[in-house]
Design a protein around this motif. Structure first.
Motif, PDB file in Angstrom:
ATOM      1  N   UNK A   9      -2.798  -8.103   6.302  1.00 10.67           N
ATOM      2  CA  UNK A   9      -3.418  -6.952   5.644  1.00 10.67           C
ATOM      3  C   UNK A   9      -3.403  -7.214   4.148  1.00 10.67           C
ATOM      4  N   UNK A  10      -4.482  -6.859   3.475  1.00 14.88           N
ATOM      5  CA  UNK A  10      -4.579  -7.016   2.024  1.00 14.88           C
ATOM      6  C   UNK A  10      -4.720  -5.640   1.401  1.00 14.88           C
ATOM      7  N   UNK A  11      -3.864  -5.361   0.431  1.00 13.27           N
ATOM      8  CA  UNK A  11      -3.892  -4.098  -0.292  1.00 13.27           C
ATOM      9  C   UNK A  11      -4.443  -4.368  -1.683  1.00 13.27           C
ATOM     10  N   UNK A  18      -0.736   1.733  -3.630  1.00 14.66           N
ATOM     11  CA  UNK A  18      -0.757   0.422  -3.009  1.00 14.66           C
ATOM     12  C   UNK A  18       0.600  -0.027  -2.526  1.00 14.66           C
ATOM     13  N   UNK A  19       1.632   0.247  -3.333  1.00 15.93           N
ATOM     14  CA  UNK A  19       2.992  -0.140  -2.938  1.00 15.93           C
ATOM     15  C   UNK A  19       3.433   0.582  -1.668  1.00 15.93           C
ATOM     16  N   UNK A  20       3.141   1.874  -1.590  1.00 17.27           N
ATOM     17  CA  UNK A  20       3.562   2.644  -0.416  1.00 17.27           C
ATOM     18  C   UNK A  20       2.744   2.256   0.810  1.00 17.27           C
ATOM     19  N   UNK A 176      -6.650   0.640  -2.802  1.00 17.73           N
ATOM     20  CA  UNK A 176      -5.757   1.552  -3.523  1.00 17.73           C
ATOM     21  C   UNK A 176      -5.862   1.268  -5.018  1.00 17.73           C
ATOM     22  N   UNK A 177      -7.103   1.019  -5.477  1.00 18.60           N
ATOM     23  CA  UNK A 177      -7.317   0.603  -6.868  1.00 18.60           C
ATOM     24  C   UNK A 177      -7.430   1.764  -7.846  1.00 18.60           C
ATOM     25  N   UNK A 316      -9.574   3.508   2.465  1.00 15.32           N
ATOM     26  CA  UNK A 316      -9.450   3.935   1.063  1.00 15.32           C
ATOM     27  C   UNK A 316      -8.397   5.027   0.999  1.00 15.32           C
ATOM     28  N   UNK A 317      -7.509   4.947  -0.015  1.00 14.22           N
ATOM     29  CA  UNK A 317      -6.516   6.010  -0.183  1.00 14.22           C
ATOM     30  C   UNK A 317      -6.075   6.110  -1.643  1.00 14.22           C
TER      31      UNK A 317
END
Length: 450
Positions: A9-11, A18-20, A176-177, A316-317
Motif C-alpha cells: 500500500x502506498x500512502x 497519512x501517518x495514521x 492523504x496529501x 482519499x481521506x
C-alpha cells in the motif's frame, strides 16, 4: 498485530492523516510506503507542507483517545516527556466575551505544538517494521490499468537535481496529501468527474508568537486561555502552555482581519480582545523568536461520496477530502476517526471498495462539518446557505453557551460533543435542554441573534 494479507500500500502524504492511515494499513499489508515531499528525518520543526504548523493546534479529546488506541501509552509517554496536559473542561474558555464555568470531564487535552505532536506519531509509525518513508519526493500522479478503472501505482520523482520519475506499484493507494490534493485534477485527466465542493469562505488569519514567562504563576495553573471568536466578538485568541516551559499565543482574525506579527502591534492587538486575560499574562513575558502569520481562506468539503464512478484501489481521506476551519481544532481528530473507518474496511479485505469507504468517511465528516460550518455561518458577512437547521442550531448554541457561563454540567457536555466524544444528541436531551433554557435566562444579555 494481524497477519498481512496484501502486498503493498502506498500512502501519499506524511502528515497526521497519512501517518495514521499507514498505521492501520500496516496490519494488512506486507509493505506500506509513505511518500512525502518534505524532509521527514527526526526533528520537530514545522514543515512547509503544514503551513499552519507553527500556530496553536488542537487535538480534540476523541483524537487523543484514538492515538492511545493505535499507539498504546502515547499520552503517558507524552506526559513523561514533559508535554503539558489538562482536563478539556477545566481550560479557561470564553464565548461571547464571558467565561464558561469549568467542568471536570475526564477528557485529556494534550498541549503540544503540531511539529512535536506529529514527530512523536511519526516516531511510533517508524517503529513498525513494514512501514517505510520515501521523503523528499514529489508525487507526479497515479498509474492505472489500460481501462483506467483501477489504480495500480503512483509515479514519483526525487527532489534531488536530475532525478528521474519512477513508478511505485501498489495494490492500494491512499491520498492523504491535504487540502492541496490533486485528486480532482487526476480524476478529470482519467475521464472521471470532479467532485462537487462545498466552501465556507471565512478568511481566517492566525498570528502567532512564543513567549517565556518569568513567573508561570501568572497563569494561575491554567493550561490554556481561549477567548473564542464569535459574531459578537470577532477577534479571538488561544494561549497554551507547551513544551520547554514556553507558552504559544495565536491571535485569530476573520473576514480579512489580521493581527500584526511584530511584537508591539501583536501586544496592542491583545488589548482589543473581549477579555484582558491574555494581555495581562503577556505584560512581562519574554518573546521567543519572531511572529508568524497564516491565512486560511475557506473550509472545503469535497463530495467524493456523491460521484457515480471512482477508480478502484484508490482512496482519499483527511484534509484531501475535507479541510476544516482550523480554529475548531477538528482536522487531526477527524483524520484519526477516518483511520478507524479504514481499519474496519481493511478487516473485510485488503482492498476496500472506494464507494463504500468514501460514503463511510462522509458520515464521519458530517458532524464536525455541521458544527464548524454552522458556527462560521453565524457571521452575517460569511456567504452560504442558511437552512432552517443552521439557523435553529445557531440560536440553540448561543443559548447553550450562555447557560454554560453558570452551569458546569452544560460546559462539560458541550466539551464532550465539541471533542467528538459524544454525539450532538447529547446536547438535546430533555435534561440538557431544560438546563440550557434555565441557564440562558440568567445570561440573556449575552445571547446573540443568529
Amino acid at each position: 498485530m494481524a497477519v498481512p494479507t496484501g502486498d503493498r500500500a502506498v500512502v501519499l502524504g506524511g502528515s497526521m492523516a497519512g501517518l495514521l492511515a499507514a498505521r492501520v494499513l500496516a496490519d494488512t499489508y506486507r509493505d506500506v510506503v509513505i511518500v512525502e515531499r518534505d524532509d521527514m528525518s527526526p526533528g520537530a520543526e514545522a514543515r512547509r507542507g503544514v503551513p499552519q504548523g507553527r500556530h496553536v493546534h488542537g487535538l480534540l479529546a476523541r483524537g487523543q483517545q484514538i492515538l492511545d488506541e493505535l499507539f498504546p501509552g502515547f499520552t503517558e509517554d507524552a506526559v513523561a516527556a514533559g508535554i503539558p496536559t489538562g482536563d478539556l473542561g477545566e481550560l479557561r474558555w470564553y464565548f461571547n466575551g464571558r467565561r464558561l464555568r469549568p467542568s471536570t470531564t475526564g477528557l485529556v487535552c494534550v498541549s503540544a505544538t503540531r511539529p512535536l505532536l506529529e514527530s512523536r506519531v511519526r516516531a511510533r509509525v517508524a517503529e513498525i517494521q513494514n512501514v517505510t518513508f520515501t521523503d523528499l519526493h514529489d508525487i507526479v500522479g497515479p498509474v492505472t490499468d489500460d481501462a483506467r478503472t483501477t489504480v495500480t501505482g503512483v509515479r514519483v520523482r526525487s527532489r534531488r537535481p536530475g532525478a528521474e520519475e519512477r513508478v511505485l506499484e501498489a495494490d492500494l493507494v491512499v491520498d492523504a496529501t491535504g487540502r492541496a490534493s490533486r485528486t480532482p485534477v487526476w480524476l478529470e485527466e482519467l475521464g472521471y468527474a470532479r467532485p462537487e465542493e462545498e466552501r465556507i469562505q471565512i478568511d481566517l488569519s492566525y498570528t502567532t508568537r512564543r513567549f517565556r514567562l518569568p513567573d508561570p504563576s501568572v497563569l494561575h495553573g491554567d493550561l490554556s486561555i481561549n477567548p473564542v471568536s464569535s459574531p459578537s466578538h470577532p477577534r479571538g485568541a488561544f494561549l497554551s502552555r507547551i513544551e520547554d516551559g514556553l507558552i504559544v499565543v495565536s491571535l485569530t482574525g476573520v473576514l480579512g482581519d489580521s493581527a500584526p506579527a511584530e511584537l508591539e502591534g501583536f501586544l496592542a492587538w491583545t488589548k482589543t480582545l473581549p477579555v484582558s486575560d491574555i494581555h495581562d499574562v503577556l505584560q512581562d513575558a519574554e518573546p521567543v523568536g519572531d511572529g508568524t502569520v497564516f491565512r486560511y481562506p475557506a473550509s472545503v468539503r469535497r463530495r467524493y461520496e456523491q460521484l457515480d464512478r471512482f477508480p478502484g484501489r484508490f482512496l482519499v481521506l483527511g484534509d484531501a477530502a475535507c479541510s476544516f476551519n482550523p480554529v475548531y481544532g477538528q482536522g487531526m481528530t477527524v483524520s484519526a476517526l477516518e483511520a478507524l473507518v479504514l481499519r474496519t474496511h481493511l478487516r473485510r479485505g485488503p482492498v476496500p471498495d472506494p464507494a463504500a469507504f468514501l460514503g463511510d468517511i462522509a458520515r464521519v465528516v458530517d458532524v464536525p462539518w455541521d458544527f464548524s460550518a454552522g458556527a462560521d455561518l453565524g457571521f452575517p458577512e460569511v456567504e452560504g446557505r442558511r437552512t432552517a437547521k443552521v439557523r435553529m442550531g445557531g440560536a440553540y448554541m448561543a443559548r447553550l453557551q450562555a447557560a454554560a457561563v453558570h452551569d458546569g454540567e452544560v460546559t462539560g457536555t458541550f466539551m464532550k460533543v465539541a471533542g467528538l466524544v459524544e454525539p450532538p444528541q447529547a446536547l438535546m436531551s430533555p435534561r440538557m435542554m431544560f438546563r440550557v433554557m434555565r441557564g440562558s435566562r440568567q445570561s440573556r444579555p449575552a445571547l446573540v441573534a443568529s
